[in-house]
Design an enzyme around this catalytic site. Sequence first.
Site, PDB file in Angstrom:
ATOM      1  N   SER A   1     -11.462  -1.762   0.109  1.00  0.00           N
ATOM      2  CA  SER A   1     -10.117  -1.722   0.662  1.00  0.00           C
ATOM      3  C   SER A   1     -10.038  -2.386   2.025  1.00  0.00           C
ATOM      4  O   SER A   1      -8.962  -2.782   2.460  1.00  0.00           O
ATOM      5  CB  SER A   1      -9.635  -0.275   0.790  1.00  0.00           C
ATOM      6  OG  SER A   1      -9.183   0.223  -0.440  1.00  0.00           O
TER       7      SER A   1
ATOM      8  N   HIS B   1      -4.081   5.799   3.866  1.00  0.00           N
ATOM      9  CA  HIS B   1      -4.736   4.573   3.417  1.00  0.00           C
ATOM     10  C   HIS B   1      -4.070   3.314   3.954  1.00  0.00           C
ATOM     11  O   HIS B   1      -4.727   2.383   4.410  1.00  0.00           O
ATOM     12  CB  HIS B   1      -4.754   4.541   1.887  1.00  0.00           C
ATOM     13  CG  HIS B   1      -5.525   3.404   1.327  1.00  0.00           C
ATOM     14  ND1 HIS B   1      -4.938   2.276   0.821  1.00  0.00           N
ATOM     15  CD2 HIS B   1      -6.858   3.220   1.212  1.00  0.00           C
ATOM     16  CE1 HIS B   1      -5.866   1.436   0.397  1.00  0.00           C
ATOM     17  NE2 HIS B   1      -7.036   1.985   0.624  1.00  0.00           N
TER      18      HIS B   1
ATOM     19  N   ASP C   1       0.859  -1.180   0.000  1.00  0.00           N
ATOM     20  CA  ASP C   1       0.000   0.000   0.000  1.00  0.00           C
ATOM     21  C   ASP C   1       0.891   1.224   0.000  1.00  0.00           C
ATOM     22  O   ASP C   1       2.043   1.163  -0.418  1.00  0.00           O
ATOM     23  CB  ASP C   1      -0.924  -0.041   1.228  1.00  0.00           C
ATOM     24  CG  ASP C   1      -2.310   0.473   0.909  1.00  0.00           C
ATOM     25  OD1 ASP C   1      -2.432   1.695   0.707  1.00  0.00           O
ATOM     26  OD2 ASP C   1      -3.257  -0.321   0.841  1.00  0.00           O
TER      27      ASP C   1
END
Length: 699
Positions: free
Chosen positions: A362, A200, A165
Site C-alpha cells: 500500500s 488507511h 482510498d
Amino acid sequence: MTTLLTLAAGLLFALSVSMASGAPSKAEQPPHYRPGELLIKFKTGTDVRARGLTMAQVSGQRARTFQRFGIEKWTLPAKADVSAAVRRLRASKPIEYAEPNFIHRPHEVFPNDLDARQWGLLNAGNSLSSGSTDPTDGLPGADMDLPRAWDLQTHADAVVIAVIDDGILLNHEDLEENIIPGWDFVADDGDPTAGPDEVHGTLVAGAAGARGGNGTGITSPAQRVQIMPLRTNYSVAQLIAAYQYAADNGAHIINASYGGAYSQAEFDAIEQLQKEGILFLAAAGNGGYSNDDIPNAPSGYDLPNVLSVASSHPQDGLSVFTQIGPRSVDLAAPGSSIYTTSWARDEQGDPVATYQFAEGTSFSAPYTAAVAALVKAYRESEGEIPLDYREMKGRLMAGVERITDGRLATDGRVNAYGAMTVLPQPVLVISSWRIDDAAGNGNSQLDPGENATLRVVIANQWRDAAGVTGVLHSLAPDLTVVEDSNTLASTLAQGTGAELAFTVRMANDATAHQHLPLELLISAGDYGVTRRFALEFGALKPAAGELTLDERIRESNPWDRVHTFHFEVPDGAKNLKVTTASTASGAEIDLLVRYGARPAPQFCYWYTPLPPNCMDEETLRSVGNTSDEKITIAAPAPGLYHASVILFTPTNRVGQTPVDMPYTLSIRFDPPSGGGGGTMLWLVFALLPGLAIQRRRAT
C-alpha cells in the site's frame, strides 16, 4: 495439474491499523460484493426498448450511469439473488457483460512502533525500531536515490495524483498544503474526510504527498504535489465513479492501494483511462505469493497504463509479505517499515495529526506515484512534451536498480534519479510463455523425452525496438535448449508484444516435480537485458499399481512457490477420486480439479456459495475446514486432468511458517474392464513452506 500455494486468512489490502490483527475462518468469510447491486454493459447499438426489457427480466432499476465508460449500475429488489440475476443477464443477447458490484479491499497494513526514519528516501544504514519481520538494519544506498533526484527537481506542483482510498485527515499538518478538492463517494459530497475508523487513506496519502520543506514531520518523494482525495467504500461501482472523477478533473496519476477479484467493468474503465494518458499505480498485495498463479486486480490487469508495484525492505530485498510475479508485477519500491502520516483521537475524542510506522505494498505504490510525478515535472521542465503514462512508466521501469532475480518483470527497485536521467530506450520484458507440443502428444505440457516449442511473448514498455533477438539458456540439468536463438522480423513498437519461439527437450528420465530456470538474453541494437523465468515440470505417468513421489518446496528458490502435476485418465475408467490429507498441525488444504485445463481460481475461490467471477464453472472444488478434501467423478471423461491443491494458513503466519509443511494427494480410479490390475493408486507427497495468500475480511 496441482498448484501448491498457501492462502492466509485476512486481507490482501491495507486496513486501518486497529483492524490489522486476527485472521478470519471460512465461517467468517467477508462479503465479496454489494447485495442487490449489479454492473452492466450493453452491447453497442442496443436500443432503449431492448435495454428496458432486459432490465425488467431481473426487476432492476438503473441507479447510475458512467458515461465515460459505458457502464451502468443497477439495483435489485430486496433479498434478490445476485448470482441468479447475473446468470440470467449473461444469457441475454443485448448484454455484453453483467457482474456483481464486487468489493475490493485495501492492502493489509502491518503496524509497527513509532520512529521517524524514512529509509526509503535516504538509507544511511541506520537501525530502525519498527518491529517489522523484515530486516530493520538499513543498508546504505538501498533507497530510491532521492537526494540526487532532488538536485535536479524538488517538487511537482502541477502534477495531480488521485489517491483513491478511504477518507483522509484533510487538515493533517503534513498534508493540507498539498490537498486539492476531491469527492466523497460514500456520502456523495465534496468532503472526503476520514470516517471514524478510517486510517488507511491518511497513511497512503503521506507516502504520496506529505509536504516537503515545511519544517514539519516527513516528506514524500515529490515534496510539493497535488493530492486529490477520493473517498470510497472500495466497491467497484464507487471505484469506477472515482476513476471517472479523476479523469474529469485533471488527474495525471491514480494510486490504487487495494485489490480483489477480476472485474470486467473495472478493466474497461482503466482501459479508458489509458486512452486519456493516465498512469495507474497499483499495489501488488501482501499475501507473500505469486500473482502469476492467483491474480490480483487491479494490479494484474494486462493494460499498458497499469504499473504493478511490489515491496522492498531496508536491505534491498523483497519484503517477506509482498506478492510477486515475473509476468504480473513490474517493479518494487520501499514498503517495509514506512514512516508516514496518520491520525488518532485526543482525550476529547477529536482527531489529531500523528505519524507512525506501517508496512505493505500500500505504500510502495504511492511512493512510486510520487516518483512518477517528480519525473514528469523534471522532464517537462527540460522541454519535453507533456509526459503521459507511456513516458512515466517507461522511465520508471528503465531506471530501476536490480535487487532480485526472476520474481518481478524488471527485477528492480524504483530509483528516482535513474528514472529522471535514463536515456530513452526500449524496455523489453517477458509477458507470458507457453508450451506448444503439437508435434508431440499435444497436451501443452512438458513430458519426459519430448521436444516442444517454447513460445515466449516479449512486451515493449517504452521506445520502439528493432531487430529484437532472444538467446535462451537452460539452467536446469533435465531441460535442453535445442534451438536457442530467434529474431523478430519487424520492429516491436512501444506498448506491443511479439512472440519468440525456441525448441526445448526434457530428459527421458526426468522426474516430477521440478521448476526449470531459464535465462533469456534479449537484445535490440545497443540495448541488452537478461530476464529470468522458470518452466514447471510435473508429469505423472504411473504404471498400473502405485507411484509415490517425495517432494520439497525450497523457499530459497524464487520460482519454487507452486507445484503443478497433470495426469491422464484412460477411456472406460470409472470412479475417479482425488483426495488430500495432511498431518501438519493447523494445516488446512483446499482441492480443485478440472478436466482439460488448469483451474483458474481468484482469491475468493473458497467462498460458499461461490460468487460469480471467483472461478471458472468447469472446476470442481472441495473447500472444507480441514485438510481432508475429496472430489469424486463417477464417469470421468478420458483425457488430461489437472488438480490444484492450495494450502491455507492464517494471516499472522505470513512469512513465519515452518520451512516444510507436508500434505498427501491421492488419485485413484477403476481402470477399464479388461485393462488388468486393480484400482490404480497414485500418491504424491509434497512438502512446502508457508506461503501466504491472505484471505479478505470485512472492513
